[in-house]
Design a protein around this motif. Structure first.
Motif, PDB file in Angstrom:
ATOM      1  N   PRO A  91       0.825  -1.206   0.000  1.00 47.63           N
ATOM      2  CA  PRO A  91       0.000   0.000   0.000  1.00 47.63           C
ATOM      3  C   PRO A  91       0.863   1.261   0.000  1.00 47.63           C
ATOM      4  CG  PRO A  91      -0.556  -1.451   1.851  1.00 47.63           C
ATOM      5  CD  PRO A  91       0.678  -1.991   1.196  1.00 47.63           C
ATOM      6  N   ARG A  92       0.226   2.387  -0.150  1.00 46.99           N
ATOM      7  CA  ARG A  92       0.916   3.674  -0.112  1.00 46.99           C
ATOM      8  C   ARG A  92       1.844   3.722   1.099  1.00 46.99           C
ATOM      9  NH1 ARG A  92       0.091   7.968  -2.878  1.00 46.99           N
ATOM     10  NH2 ARG A  92       0.851   9.977  -2.162  1.00 46.99           N
ATOM     11  N   ALA A  93       3.061   4.147   0.881  1.00 44.43           N
ATOM     12  CA  ALA A  93       4.052   4.197   1.959  1.00 44.43           C
ATOM     13  C   ALA A  93       3.848   5.443   2.819  1.00 44.43           C
ATOM     14  CB  ALA A  93       5.453   4.202   1.360  1.00 44.43           C
ATOM     15  N   VAL A  94       4.260   5.320   4.063  1.00 44.85           N
ATOM     16  CA  VAL A  94       4.178   6.456   4.989  1.00 44.85           C
ATOM     17  C   VAL A  94       5.552   7.116   5.084  1.00 44.85           C
ATOM     18  CG1 VAL A  94       2.301   5.424   6.311  1.00 44.85           C
ATOM     19  CG2 VAL A  94       4.652   5.003   7.002  1.00 44.85           C
ATOM     20  N   PRO A  95       5.609   8.410   5.441  1.00 43.90           N
ATOM     21  CA  PRO A  95       6.922   9.056   5.577  1.00 43.90           C
ATOM     22  C   PRO A  95       7.822   8.244   6.503  1.00 43.90           C
ATOM     23  CG  PRO A  95       5.176  10.677   5.710  1.00 43.90           C
ATOM     24  CD  PRO A  95       4.512   9.321   5.701  1.00 43.90           C
ATOM     25  N   GLY A  96       9.066   8.098   6.092  1.00 45.23           N
ATOM     26  CA  GLY A  96      10.004   7.262   6.840  1.00 45.23           C
ATOM     27  C   GLY A  96      10.934   8.059   7.738  1.00 45.23           C
ATOM     28  N   PRO A  97      11.786   7.336   8.474  1.00 45.74           N
ATOM     29  CA  PRO A  97      12.635   7.950   9.486  1.00 45.74           C
ATOM     30  C   PRO A  97      14.013   8.405   9.005  1.00 45.74           C
ATOM     31  CG  PRO A  97      12.813   5.583   9.628  1.00 45.74           C
ATOM     32  CD  PRO A  97      11.815   5.885   8.549  1.00 45.74           C
ATOM     33  N   LYS A  98      14.370   8.145   7.764  1.00 41.19           N
ATOM     34  CA  LYS A  98      15.731   8.447   7.311  1.00 41.19           C
ATOM     35  C   LYS A  98      15.998   9.954   7.289  1.00 41.19           C
ATOM     36  CE  LYS A  98      17.760   4.561   6.374  1.00 41.19           C
ATOM     37  NZ  LYS A  98      18.833   4.139   7.217  1.00 41.19           N
ATOM     38  N   GLN A  99      17.196  10.307   7.719  1.00 37.41           N
ATOM     39  CA  GLN A  99      17.639  11.703   7.655  1.00 37.41           C
ATOM     40  C   GLN A  99      18.178  11.984   6.258  1.00 37.41           C
ATOM     41  OE1 GLN A  99      17.231  13.785  10.284  1.00 37.41           O
ATOM     42  NE2 GLN A  99      16.265  12.083  11.351  1.00 37.41           N
ATOM     43  N   GLY A 100      18.142  13.225   5.842  1.00 44.38           N
ATOM     44  CA  GLY A 100      18.676  13.578   4.524  1.00 44.38           C
ATOM     45  C   GLY A 100      17.594  13.521   3.473  1.00 44.38           C
ATOM     46  N   LEU A 101      17.698  12.568   2.571  1.00 44.45           N
ATOM     47  CA  LEU A 101      16.707  12.434   1.508  1.00 44.45           C
ATOM     48  C   LEU A 101      15.343  12.056   2.076  1.00 44.45           C
ATOM     49  CD1 LEU A 101      18.718  10.365  -1.119  1.00 44.45           C
ATOM     50  CD2 LEU A 101      18.111  12.775  -1.264  1.00 44.45           C
ATOM     51  N   PRO A 102      14.265  12.514   1.431  1.00 46.32           N
ATOM     52  CA  PRO A 102      12.941  12.074   1.876  1.00 46.32           C
ATOM     53  C   PRO A 102      12.844  10.547   1.784  1.00 46.32           C
ATOM     54  CG  PRO A 102      12.751  13.813   0.242  1.00 46.32           C
ATOM     55  CD  PRO A 102      14.198  13.412   0.300  1.00 46.32           C
ATOM     56  N   SER A 103      12.262   9.935   2.785  1.00 48.93           N
ATOM     57  CA  SER A 103      12.135   8.478   2.782  1.00 48.93           C
ATOM     58  C   SER A 103      10.691   8.075   3.024  1.00 48.93           C
ATOM     59  CB  SER A 103      13.049   7.862   3.840  1.00 48.93           C
ATOM     60  OG  SER A 103      12.673   8.285   5.128  1.00 48.93           O
ATOM     61  N   ARG A 104      10.391   6.845   2.625  1.00 51.17           N
ATOM     62  CA  ARG A 104       9.062   6.277   2.805  1.00 51.17           C
ATOM     63  C   ARG A 104       9.214   4.877   3.376  1.00 51.17           C
ATOM     64  NH1 ARG A 104       7.446  10.848   2.192  1.00 51.17           N
ATOM     65  NH2 ARG A 104       6.438  11.675   0.353  1.00 51.17           N
ATOM     66  N   THR A 105       8.331   4.526   4.314  1.00 51.71           N
ATOM     67  CA  THR A 105       8.336   3.185   4.891  1.00 51.71           C
ATOM     68  C   THR A 105       7.211   2.375   4.266  1.00 51.71           C
ATOM     69  OG1 THR A 105       9.236   3.989   6.970  1.00 51.71           O
ATOM     70  CG2 THR A 105       8.151   1.844   7.022  1.00 51.71           C
ATOM     71  N   TYR A 106       7.576   1.264   3.676  1.00 49.92           N
ATOM     72  CA  TYR A 106       6.613   0.346   3.068  1.00 49.92           C
ATOM     73  C   TYR A 106       6.411  -0.870   3.962  1.00 49.92           C
ATOM     74  CZ  TYR A 106       6.519   2.432  -1.639  1.00 49.92           C
ATOM     75  OH  TYR A 106       6.330   3.253  -2.713  1.00 49.92           O
ATOM     76  N   THR A 107       5.175  -1.352   4.014  1.00 47.72           N
ATOM     77  CA  THR A 107       4.845  -2.638   4.626  1.00 47.72           C
ATOM     78  C   THR A 107       4.046  -3.409   3.586  1.00 47.72           C
ATOM     79  OG1 THR A 107       4.791  -1.690   6.837  1.00 47.72           O
ATOM     80  CG2 THR A 107       3.682  -3.804   6.537  1.00 47.72           C
ATOM     81  N   CYS A 108       4.642  -4.453   3.052  1.00 49.40           N
ATOM     82  CA  CYS A 108       4.032  -5.236   1.978  1.00 49.40           C
ATOM     83  C   CYS A 108       3.618  -6.599   2.521  1.00 49.40           C
ATOM     84  CB  CYS A 108       5.029  -5.420   0.841  1.00 49.40           C
ATOM     85  SG  CYS A 108       5.718  -3.861   0.216  1.00 49.40           S
ATOM     86  N   THR A 109       2.459  -7.078   2.096  1.00 45.89           N
ATOM     87  CA  THR A 109       1.968  -8.374   2.561  1.00 45.89           C
ATOM     88  C   THR A 109       1.557  -9.247   1.376  1.00 45.89           C
ATOM     89  OG1 THR A 109      -0.251  -7.453   2.839  1.00 45.89           O
ATOM     90  CG2 THR A 109       1.146  -7.512   4.799  1.00 45.89           C
ATOM     91  N   ALA A 110       1.643 -10.556   1.602  1.00 46.55           N
ATOM     92  CA  ALA A 110       1.233 -11.548   0.598  1.00 46.55           C
ATOM     93  C   ALA A 110       0.001 -12.275   1.112  1.00 46.55           C
ATOM     94  CB  ALA A 110       2.360 -12.544   0.344  1.00 46.55           C
ATOM     95  N   HIS A 111      -0.703 -12.959   0.208  1.00 44.48           N
ATOM     96  CA  HIS A 111      -1.880 -13.745   0.590  1.00 44.48           C
ATOM     97  C   HIS A 111      -1.518 -14.831   1.601  1.00 44.48           C
ATOM     98  CE1 HIS A 111      -4.423 -11.794  -2.325  1.00 44.48           C
ATOM     99  NE2 HIS A 111      -3.532 -12.026  -3.263  1.00 44.48           N
ATOM    100  N   SER A 112      -0.277 -15.291   1.554  1.00 51.12           N
ATOM    101  CA  SER A 112       0.176 -16.345   2.465  1.00 51.12           C
ATOM    102  C   SER A 112       0.381 -15.842   3.890  1.00 51.12           C
ATOM    103  CB  SER A 112       1.495 -16.918   1.960  1.00 51.12           C
ATOM    104  OG  SER A 112       2.505 -15.922   2.044  1.00 51.12           O
ATOM    105  N   GLY A 113       0.363 -14.519   4.080  1.00 56.04           N
ATOM    106  CA  GLY A 113       0.621 -13.946   5.394  1.00 56.04           C
ATOM    107  C   GLY A 113       2.048 -13.445   5.541  1.00 56.04           C
ATOM    108  N   ALA A 114       2.901 -13.706   4.543  1.00 61.83           N
ATOM    109  CA  ALA A 114       4.275 -13.216   4.585  1.00 61.83           C
ATOM    110  C   ALA A 114       4.266 -11.684   4.564  1.00 61.83           C
ATOM    111  CB  ALA A 114       5.059 -13.748   3.394  1.00 61.83           C
ATOM    112  N   LYS A 115       5.282 -11.100   5.188  1.00 61.16           N
ATOM    113  CA  LYS A 115       5.343  -9.638   5.306  1.00 61.16           C
ATOM    114  C   LYS A 115       6.767  -9.155   5.066  1.00 61.16           C
ATOM    115  CE  LYS A 115       5.082  -6.851   9.227  1.00 61.16           C
ATOM    116  NZ  LYS A 115       4.455  -6.445  10.463  1.00 61.16           N
ATOM    117  N   ILE A 116       6.871  -8.031   4.371  1.00 64.42           N
ATOM    118  CA  ILE A 116       8.159  -7.396   4.103  1.00 64.42           C
ATOM    119  C   ILE A 116       8.045  -5.917   4.466  1.00 64.42           C
ATOM    120  CG2 ILE A 116       9.793  -6.719   2.290  1.00 64.42           C
ATOM    121  CD1 ILE A 116       8.829  -9.261   0.772  1.00 64.42           C
TER     122      ILE A 116
END
Length: 122
Positions: A91-116
């Motif tokens: 889904p759409r990423a949320v603003p991330g914690p990295k300093q310097g360049l703008p960053s985005r935090t992604y949480t991706c899920t699969a039908h199997s329940g796996a998460k990245i």
């Protein structure tokens, strides 16, 4: 020996078989709950040499780091927009914690329940 004879002489009666099946069904309900407790594997980062551009803090739960890296690379040039890659929905990423360049935090899920999860600074 016919099957009916085996049933009479077996240590397990129909009633016993029912309780074994009931126990197996109960275990089937518990096993998915156990996988939800699985700790994520830290997979590292994918980046440009001597640069802040890339995917950082990549973590995989229920999948491999190779797959997690492929999913993270899929976020390149998307600037936080939602996307799908392999069996994963990100889904759409949320603003991330990295300093310097703008960053985005992604949480991706699969039908199997796996998460990245990962932080992207593309």
């Amino acid at each position: 020996m016919p099957i009916s004879s085996l049933s009479r002489h077996s240590r397990f009666s129909r009633r016993g078989a029912g309780s074994v099946l009931g126990a197996a069904a109960a275990l089937a309900l518990v096993v998915p709950a156990l996988s939800a407790c699985e700790q994520p594997t830290k997979c590292g980062l994918i980046g440009m040499p001597q640069s802040d551009i890339g995917a950082f803090d990549i973590a995989a739960t229920g999948t491999t780091c190779t797959t997690a890296g492929a999913i993270a690379i899929g976020s390149r040039n998307r600037v936080g927009k939602p996307y799908q890659s392999l069996d994963f929905t990100c889904p759409r990423a949320v603003p991330g914690p990295k300093q310097g360049l703008p960053s985005r935090t992604y949480t991706c899920t699969a039908h199997s329940g796996a998460k990245i999860t990962f932080v992207a600074t593309w």
